[in-house]
Each structure stands twice: as structure tokens, then as C-alpha cells.
Design an enzyme around this catalytic site. Structure first.
Site, PDB file in Angstrom:
ATOM      1  N   CYS A   1       0.847  -1.189   0.000  1.00 56.43           N
ATOM      2  CA  CYS A   1       0.000   0.000   0.000  1.00 56.43           C
ATOM      3  C   CYS A   1       0.884   1.241   0.000  1.00 56.43           C
ATOM      4  O   CYS A   1       1.854   1.338   0.774  1.00 56.43           O
ATOM      5  CB  CYS A   1      -0.920  -0.002   1.216  1.00 56.43           C
ATOM      6  SG  CYS A   1      -1.950   1.474   1.361  1.00 56.43           S
TER       7      CYS A   1
ATOM      8  N   CYS B   1       0.552   2.977   3.572  1.00 61.11           N
ATOM      9  CA  CYS B   1       0.881   2.252   4.796  1.00 61.11           C
ATOM     10  C   CYS B   1       1.718   1.039   4.416  1.00 61.11           C
ATOM     11  O   CYS B   1       2.098   0.870   3.265  1.00 61.11           O
ATOM     12  CB  CYS B   1      -0.377   1.847   5.568  1.00 61.11           C
ATOM     13  SG  CYS B   1      -1.432   0.655   4.716  1.00 61.11           S
TER      14      CYS B   1
ATOM     15  N   CYS C   1      -4.701  -0.107   0.166  1.00 64.86           N
ATOM     16  CA  CYS C   1      -5.348  -1.184   0.909  1.00 64.86           C
ATOM     17  C   CYS C   1      -6.850  -0.947   1.000  1.00 64.86           C
ATOM     18  O   CYS C   1      -7.324   0.188   0.984  1.00 64.86           O
ATOM     19  CB  CYS C   1      -4.748  -1.311   2.310  1.00 64.86           C
ATOM     20  SG  CYS C   1      -4.967   0.148   3.345  1.00 64.86           S
TER      21      CYS C   1
ATOM     22  N   HIS D   1      -7.539   2.860   2.751  1.00 61.43           N
ATOM     23  CA  HIS D   1      -6.903   3.900   1.946  1.00 61.43           C
ATOM     24  C   HIS D   1      -7.437   3.926   0.519  1.00 61.43           C
ATOM     25  O   HIS D   1      -7.419   4.987  -0.121  1.00 61.43           O
ATOM     26  CB  HIS D   1      -5.388   3.700   1.948  1.00 61.43           C
ATOM     27  CG  HIS D   1      -4.767   4.031   3.275  1.00 61.43           C
ATOM     28  ND1 HIS D   1      -3.753   3.283   3.830  1.00 61.43           N
ATOM     29  CD2 HIS D   1      -5.037   5.008   4.174  1.00 61.43           C
ATOM     30  CE1 HIS D   1      -3.412   3.790   4.994  1.00 61.43           C
ATOM     31  NE2 HIS D   1      -4.175   4.842   5.232  1.00 61.43           N
TER      32      HIS D   1
ATOM     33  N   CYS E   1     -15.381 -27.484 -15.580  1.00 62.36           N
ATOM     34  CA  CYS E   1     -14.629 -28.044 -16.698  1.00 62.36           C
ATOM     35  C   CYS E   1     -14.038 -29.402 -16.347  1.00 62.36           C
ATOM     36  O   CYS E   1     -13.806 -30.235 -17.227  1.00 62.36           O
ATOM     37  CB  CYS E   1     -13.536 -27.078 -17.149  1.00 62.36           C
ATOM     38  SG  CYS E   1     -12.431 -26.553 -15.825  1.00 62.36           S
TER      39      CYS E   1
ATOM     40  N   HIS F   1      -8.001 -24.602 -15.100  1.00 61.59           N
ATOM     41  CA  HIS F   1      -8.938 -25.034 -16.141  1.00 61.59           C
ATOM     42  C   HIS F   1      -8.505 -26.391 -16.683  1.00 61.59           C
ATOM     43  O   HIS F   1      -7.314 -26.696 -16.766  1.00 61.59           O
ATOM     44  CB  HIS F   1      -8.955 -24.000 -17.267  1.00 61.59           C
ATOM     45  CG  HIS F   1      -9.940 -24.281 -18.354  1.00 61.59           C
ATOM     46  ND1 HIS F   1     -11.291 -24.428 -18.124  1.00 61.59           N
ATOM     47  CD2 HIS F   1      -9.772 -24.457 -19.691  1.00 61.59           C
ATOM     48  CE1 HIS F   1     -11.912 -24.666 -19.270  1.00 61.59           C
ATOM     49  NE2 HIS F   1     -11.011 -24.699 -20.231  1.00 61.59           N
TER      50      HIS F   1
END
Length: 801
Positions: A155, A158, A175, A188, A289, A761
Site C-alpha cells: 500500500c 501504509c 489497501c 486507503h 470443466c 482449467h
């Protein structure tokens, strides 16, 4: 079906197509049906896909819906309902309040407003459908030169390194707050929106080739961003090069598998669509799948085609009143959908011309949506009933289990996979041996990483990767380990150490080794490359390797030989049972846990099995798994009951007496593992107040009861043989096997993309009519470059002698 529509029986509320309605009437004598038809009026302006001709009949089927979902918002339509009376097929248009009795009108209204069976599933198992953000199309992105590295995020206001959000306007990394996804944060990202008004942010660590988690501060909800690839590319992020681990965090130990996703799906190559019987795709129902890939392979096998599709009329005629709960009916429906060709037809010339004129020329994928099949086959299974990705190998064994438990006719199609494994265990000190047999359905090959032929390249790549990570540069181009298949086969045939081996010859723990051989060769050999392992943090990880799988395979040299001249057998003496006074004092043998986990069972279930069987080894714990694998909390985390507290039968402490005086299954499993019959074990435990040591003494003091238990043993064998990997019983007939030569030819394989079995997948490749075909959910095309070296599960059929 020239009539179109769905006929619903008013007595049972079960739906049938035109081709089966007459048979249902003759079979049941029920003569009142509701006939439903849906007419597409026009394409909604701006909706995705090509336009449809006005008033084209939309066929409604109970389960085999086509890919064009006529219940979606892309179409405007009108419904038509009639009451039909058999045998004269007399029709009464609805609504018809005046002529019909009130009771019939009420029944019709209830049926028209009812939800179909798959809609009645637990809503928590289906993710909420997100709406596209109103800001996505017009989002302004600042040309400020910001580039986001592939790792090392923090962040900007911070020191937090988790729950980070990338603002799609200016590239700020900030963040979130706890209410975004349950993670902690200082808010934030929200403060930045209030200061700037920049509306959209994407959560770092969720970006995959399939999309990302996007939040709209202005709309105050998670949203879809149809232009997410373009918006991320603005900050130097290529979606195809972003992968996440199972827990959603960046896997810094493995380079992004851009080539794996592209190679396995044959991206970048114009593939020719395939149509007709056997070339029908399956809709992805939300990470389903794994199911699609396994079922495509299963129904390419003639024995399964004959058992279900060949017997379809008989299965439908003798199906129960509620066919939604009948395994054979659902298998027959799915097989018919895949093999009939009714749901895989090339587009009409008029449609192609219209698409070309509108510059919308895209292959039209037909296919089926196996919602009801998935709802039934996953019923009661905590994992398969969820909307999460699952392990294809585990699902294959689950399917075989259901096939065994639901016989159809005299032929059991799962017989083609079944084979006997001979396990030879030798005491290293006394040199005496023990031979046992068990039933299996999959040959699991370990990955011999030490045999990689490009070790120098791998070492150089690892150095470059670490340097790039330290400097926060993009990682170098991936170098994949190249493993010879012969090395994997050699690793399979070599003896393995037996942890905590108790030698009956020495009456003490000793060093032991185990060797596995084929006591019989199956008609169809399923080979699993054990690419998945566990890291030190117990998170499943995938070995990114290339194995040169052969088109023709000969494993005749792995034929079991039995007791050899000069070999002396270990005495048939059971190890002493030591039960701790305090269950909490029992440490869990992690080596036994890992042995069970490698068989495909959930990790938490393996820990519980080892714990509740007193660390007596993987084989004893395996019996516990077989007994408890259908329980709802089978894969839930282990909860150790307080000392002295009477636990439930699912998690009973040793020696605890159940409220109904039924012996705890854990103690029953221990006695069974010693070679005694189940009913004899239960009788002994009931006679001794569920005390294990006294029960063993009771059995030895009543030898005459063991002979009387043989009929019950035969019944137990029949029940146990349906389970994959179960030990072969010593009945007179034994399990059904189709033994033959050990020479095989490859005809299919399932590949996995991603870092874990619980994410990524699955794609299936099958060899049909002399050519390879790729089955990628709804997309069925002729394969140009089948990636046989990157497969996960391989299917071989025996070469006739």
C-alpha cells in the site's frame, strides 16, 4: 422433435420430450400433460451474439439446454401453454378459467411458476451474477507512466501487503477495508476515491486469464469490467501472464504459465469446428470443466456408450417416477446428448451470410448444459456440489464409485478400468515378505524430477527468476523441466520405504520396503502423472513439467509374479494395539497423511483418518476413509473432542460408547484391517462394551463364530468393491477383471492449466476417426498440435494380441 416444447405430466410434474411422451403414457397410464413452448420474438438490441429469425420455435428440454440460453435477457419471447389429454392428444389452450375445474387451473399455475430441479439447489453453491459497471466503457486512464510489477506490492500509504487494490484510473495501489472481502485494511483505497472520484479498482492477486475481482466505489458493489484486459494493459499487466494460487495470493515460486494456457488450449491457431455425433460440447456451469473433460473421455469408450446410450429406451422405460434422482437415467441422457449429434449441428448458410455481413463471423458453438447431471452426481458431496474447481482424478474415481453402485443390465462398464495390484512388502532385517492384492482403477506415475534432461537450463532459469524477483522486474521466459517417461515408469517400479513398518517376524518395528506390480492388466489403462504435491505450508503445488508420453505403451514387464521360490512369508500376526488415555496426546503421522492425500483424498479427511485410527498406518486409515467418505463433514477440518467427552460416531474417541450402543466405526475398521469380518467385529465390540483389547480376546475365544460369518463377509465384499483403491477381498470369485496383454495405445488425455487442482482449467483431447479433437467446454475443434507432453490424466486402450 417437430412439435417442439416440453410435455410435463400433471400427476408427477416430470418433463418429457415429444419422442418419449407416448412411451410414458403407455407405461404409466397418466393421461394429462402440460405442453410448454417458447417462441423467440426478436433479439434484444445491443445484446451479445447474432440475431435470430423472428418467431423461431425454441425447443425446451428438461436438462439438455443448448448454449443459446433463451431464459437470458438477450431475447424477447412469448410462452405458449396447452393442456393435452392422451391418447387422443386433445389440446386445451391456457389460460382457460371457464372450462377447466378450479383444481386443474391451480395445478397448471403452480407448475408454470415452479422452478426446475437444478434451480432448487443450494443457492450458496452458485455465485451471484455480477453486472457490468457503468464506468467500464468510458473509464479515463491517466497517462502517468505507472507500471505495476508482478509481485512485491505494498500500500502506498501504509505498510500493508495484503488486501491491496489497484485503481484503474491512476494506478495507485492502496489497501481496502474489511468489508470488501473479509480481509483487514486501513481503507486507503476508499479514501483515495473520495479525494479523486476515480471509480474502479481491481484486487491484486485475483487477476487470471479468465478475469479479475473489480469493485466500483461509485456503485458500491463488485462489478464486471468487460474491458479489464485493456485497462490492465495500460499499467503493463498482461492478463495471460497472471496466475494465482489456491488461496488467492501471488505464487512467487512459480513463473506465470502463459505458455501452458496457450499451448494446452491451442490458442493462436485457427481451429476448425467439429460437428455431429460425438463432437458435442458441454457448457461450463461455473468451474465445472473438470466434469466436462472427464465425461467427454468416458463417453468416447464403447462400453459406456453401449451400457447407457445403447440401453436408453430400456433405462427410460424402467426409470423411477422421479428420474432426476436416478443415476442411470441421468447418464443415459448425458450420453445421448453427447453422441446423438442433435446438439452439434453446423450453422445454416443463411446464418453464416448474415454473420459475415455484420462482421460477426464466429463459430456457433452448440452443446448441452448438464445442470441436472451435475446436481445429481454431486448430491451429498461437499466439494463436487460447490461451484469451486475440483480435481479431475478425484471426480473420475467418484464417478466410477457411482457406476459400481448403480448397475445397468448384466454389463458393468467400469469393469474396463478395474485391475488388481499386487503389493510385495519385505522386512529388511528378516528378509521375509508378505503379498497382498488390492483393486485399483488408475496407475499413478510419480514425476522423476531428478531425471530431467535439461538440468543446466533449469538452474540458469532459477537464478534469473530470483534476480528478477529481487529487482522487481518481470520474470524471465519459463523453462519447463523435461522428464523422460521411462524415468517415471522406473520410479513407479522401484521399491518404496514403508514408514513405521511393524515386522511380524521380529514382533517389533523395522525397516520395510514395498513394491507394486500388476496382478492383471485392464482393458483401458488410465495413467495419472502425479504433478501435484504439497509444499511446506501444506498448500497444493503443481510441478510444471513436460513428460514425453508415448503413443504406444508396453508395461508387460510390470506383471506380478507372486511368491517366488526361496521366499519366506511373514507370519500372520497383528501388531499390538496401543490406545492413548488422552486422545489429544496422539500426534498425527504426517507421512501416512501424505500417502492418503496422494491417492486423491482431501487433506483434512486424511488427517482425521490417521488420527481416529491411532496412527496405525495408511492402510488402516484407508479403511476409515472408505467407511466415512460419504459423510457431509468428510472433508471438514479435524476437531479433537475434549478429553472424556462422548463424541459422535463420525468423530468418536477410541473406546467411547455410542448412545445407541453401536461400536465406533474407527474401532471396527481396526479389527477389520486385521482380517476379521465386519459383523464379527461388531458382535465382539458389543459383547465387550466397545473395548478393543477385550474384543480381540473375545474373538480369539470364539473361533466357531468366524466360520458362521462367511455369508456376511461376501455381502461386505460386494459393498466394498465399489470403492476405488480398496483392498481386494479374498472371496471365492473375487472382483471382476478383464485381464489381457500389457500393450496399449493412447486415445485421449486430460490437461490442467493452473497452479493447483482447486484452480485453473481442464481441457480434454481425444483421438477420433484417426485425428485428434480438442474438447474445451463448448468448443469442439480439430486439434492441430495436441500437447501430449503436458497432460495430467491419460487414457490408453489395449492393443489386440
Amino acid at each position: 422433435d417437430s412439435e417442439g416444447g416440453l410435455y410435463v405430466c400433471m400427476n408427477t410434474f416430470l418433463g418429457f420430450g415429444r419422442e418419449h411422451i407416448e412411451r410414458h403414457y403407455r407405461k404409466t397410464g397418466q393421461c394429462v400433460y402440460l405442453h410448454l413452448k417458447r417462441h423467440v420474438i426478436e433479439k434484444v438490441p445491443g445484446a451479445s451474439g447474432g440475431a435470430l429469425p423472428k418467431r423461431r420455435n425454441a425447443k425446451l428440454f428438461l436438462d439438455l439446454e443448448t448454449n443459446g440460453d433463451l431464459n437470458s435477457d438477450d431475447f424477447e419471447y412469448e410462452d405458449e401453454a396447452k393442456l393435452v389429454i392422451f391418447p387422443d392428444h386433445y389440446e386445451i389452450s391456457l389460460p382457460n378459467i371457464e372450462e377447466l375445474p378450479a383444481l386443474v387451473t391451480i395445478a397448471c399455475d403452480a407448475l408454470l411458476s415452479a422452478k426446475s430441479p437444478y434451480r432448487k439447489q443450494d443457492p450458496d453453491s452458485w455465485e451471484e451474477e455480477l453486472q457490468a459497471s457503468k464506468h467500464a466503457k468510458t473509464l479515463v486512464q491517466l497517462d502517468n507512466g505507472v507500471r505495476i510489477p508482478p509481485s512485491g506490492w505494498k500500500c502506498s500509504k501504509c505498510d500493508l501487503r495484503e488486501n491491496l487494490w489497484l485503481n484503474l484510473t491512476d494506478g495507485s495501489v492502496l489497501c481496502g477495508k474489511w468489508f470488501f472481502d473479509g480481509s483487514g485494511g486501513n481503507g486507503h483505497a476508499m479514501e483515495h476515491y473520495k479525494e479523486t472520484g476515480y471509480p474502479l479498482a481491481v484486487k491484486l492477486g485475483t487477476i487470471t486469464p479468465d478475469g479479475a475481482d473489480v469493485y466500483s466505489f461509485d456503485e458500491e458493489e463488485p462489478v464486471l469490467d468487460p474491458h479489464i484486459a485493456k485497462h490492465l494493459a495500460h499499467f503493463g499487466i498482461d492478463m495471460l501472464q497472471m496466475q494465482v494460487t489456491e488461496n488467492g495470493l501471488r505464487d512467487n515460486d512459480i513463473k506465470p504459465r502463459v505458455s501452458e494456457w496457450e499451448v494446452i488450449q491451442e490458442a493462436g491457431v485457427k481451429l476448425k469446428p467439429m460437428y455431429g455425433p460425438g463432437y458435442t460440447g458441454m457448457k461450463n456451469l461455473g468451474n465445472s470443466c473438470y466434469l466436462n473433460a472427464v465425461m467427454q473421455a468416458i463417453f468416447s469408450i464403447p462400453e459406456f456408450q453401449r451400457a447407457y446410450v445403447g440401453n436408453l429406451p430400456r433405462i427410460f422405460d424402467y426409470s423411477p417416477l422421479d428420474p432426476t434422482q436416478d443415476f442411470n437415467t441421468q447418464m443415459a441422457k448425458l450420453g445421448h446428448g453427447l453422441l446423438s449429434g442433435q446438439y452439434s449441428k453446423p450453422p445454416m448458410k443463411s446464418e453464416l451470410i448474415e454473420q459475415v455481413m455484420k462482421e460477426e463471423h464466429k463459430p456457433q458453438h452448440n452443446g448441452i448444459s448438464p445442470r441436472m447431471f451435475k446436481a445429481f452426481i454431486s448430491k451429498g458431496h461437499t466439494e463436487f456440489s460447490s461451484n469451486r474447481q475440483q480435481d479431475a482424478q478425484e471426480f473420475f474415481l467418484h464417478l466410477i464409485n457411482l457406476v459400481e453402485r448403480n448397475p445397468v443390465g448384466s454389463e458393468n462398464p467400469s469393469d474396463v478400468f478395474r485391475f488388481l495390484v499386487e503389493e510385495r512388502t519385505q522386512c529388511c532385517q528378516s528378509r521375509k515378505v508378505r503379498y497382498t492384492q488390492r483393486v485399483d482403477y488408475i496407475m499413478q506415475l510419480p514425476v522423476a524430477m531428478e531425471a530431467a534432461t535439461n538440468k543446466d537450463e533449469l538452474i540458469a532459469y532459477e537464478l534469473k527468476r530470483r534476480e528478477a524477483e529481487a529487482a522487481r522486474r518481470p520474470p524471465p521466459e519459463l523453462v519447463r523441466a523435461k522428464i523422460p517417461f521411462s524415468a517415471c515408469l522406473q520410479a513407479f517400479s522401484e521399491p518404496n520405504n514403508v514408514e513405521d513398518f511393524w515386522s511380524s517376524a521380529l514382533q517389533a518395528k523395522s525397516a520395510g520396503v514395498k513394491t507394486s506390480r500388476f496382478a492383471s492388466f485392464p482393458e483401458y489403462l488410465v495413467v495419472q502423472i502425479k504433478k501435484f504435491t504439497f509444499g511446506l505450508d501444506w498448500i497444493p503445488k503443481k510441478l510444471d513439467v513436460s513428460v514425453d508420453m508415448p503413443d504406444f505403451l508396453d508395461i508387460s514387464h510390470l506383471r506380478a509374479r507372486g511368491l517366488q521360490p526361496g521366499e519366506e512369508e511373514l507370519p500372520d500376526i497383528a501388531p499390538p494395539i496401543i490406545i492413548p488415555d488422552d486422545p489429544k496426546a496422539l500426534d498425527i503421522d504426517e507421512s501416512s497423511v501424505m500417502q492418503l492425500a496422494e491417492m486423491g483424498f482431501p487433506l483434512e479427511a486424511c488427517r482425521k483418518a490417521v488420527y481416529y485410527t491411532g496412527n496405525l498406518g495408511a492402510e488402516v486409515a484407508f479403511n476409515w476413509i472408505i467407511v466415512h467418505m460419504e459423510e457431509p463433514d468428510f472433508a471438514e477440518p479435524l476437531v479433537i473432542p475434549p478429553f472424556g467427552e462422548v463424541a459422535s460416531s463420525g468423530a468418536a474417541a477410541f473406546g467411547a460408547v455410542g448412545l445407541d450402543n453401536q461400536p465406533p466405526e474407527e474401532i471396527v475398521a481396526i479389527i477389520i484391517s486385521m482380517g476379521f469380518q465386519r459383523n464379527l467385529a461388531i458382535q465382539a465390540l458389543k459383547a465387550t462394551n466397545n473395548n478393543l483389547e477385550r474384543a480381540l480376546e473375545w474373538i480369539f475365544s470364539h473361533p466357531e463364530l468366524e466360520e458362521e460369518s462367511e455369508p456376511a463377509l461376501d455381502m461386505m465384499n460386494m459393498e466394498n468393491n465399489v470403492n476405488a483403491n480398496i483392498l481386494a477381498e479374498t472371496g471365492s470369485e473375487g472382483p471382476r477383471i478383464k485381464d489381457g496383454s500389457g500393450r496399449y495405445e493412447l486415445f485421449g488425455f486430460i490437461s490442467h492449466m493452473g497452479t493447483s487442482t482447486m484452480s485453473g482449467h481442464y481441457v480434454c483431447h481425444l483421438k477420433k476417426e484417426g485425428r485428434w479433437v480438442i474438447y474445451n467446454d463448448l468448443r469442439v475443434c480439430a486439434s492441430e498440435r495436441p500437447p501430449k507432453d503436458l497432460g495430467y490424466i491419460y487414457f490408453y486402450h489395449r492393443i489386440p494380441s
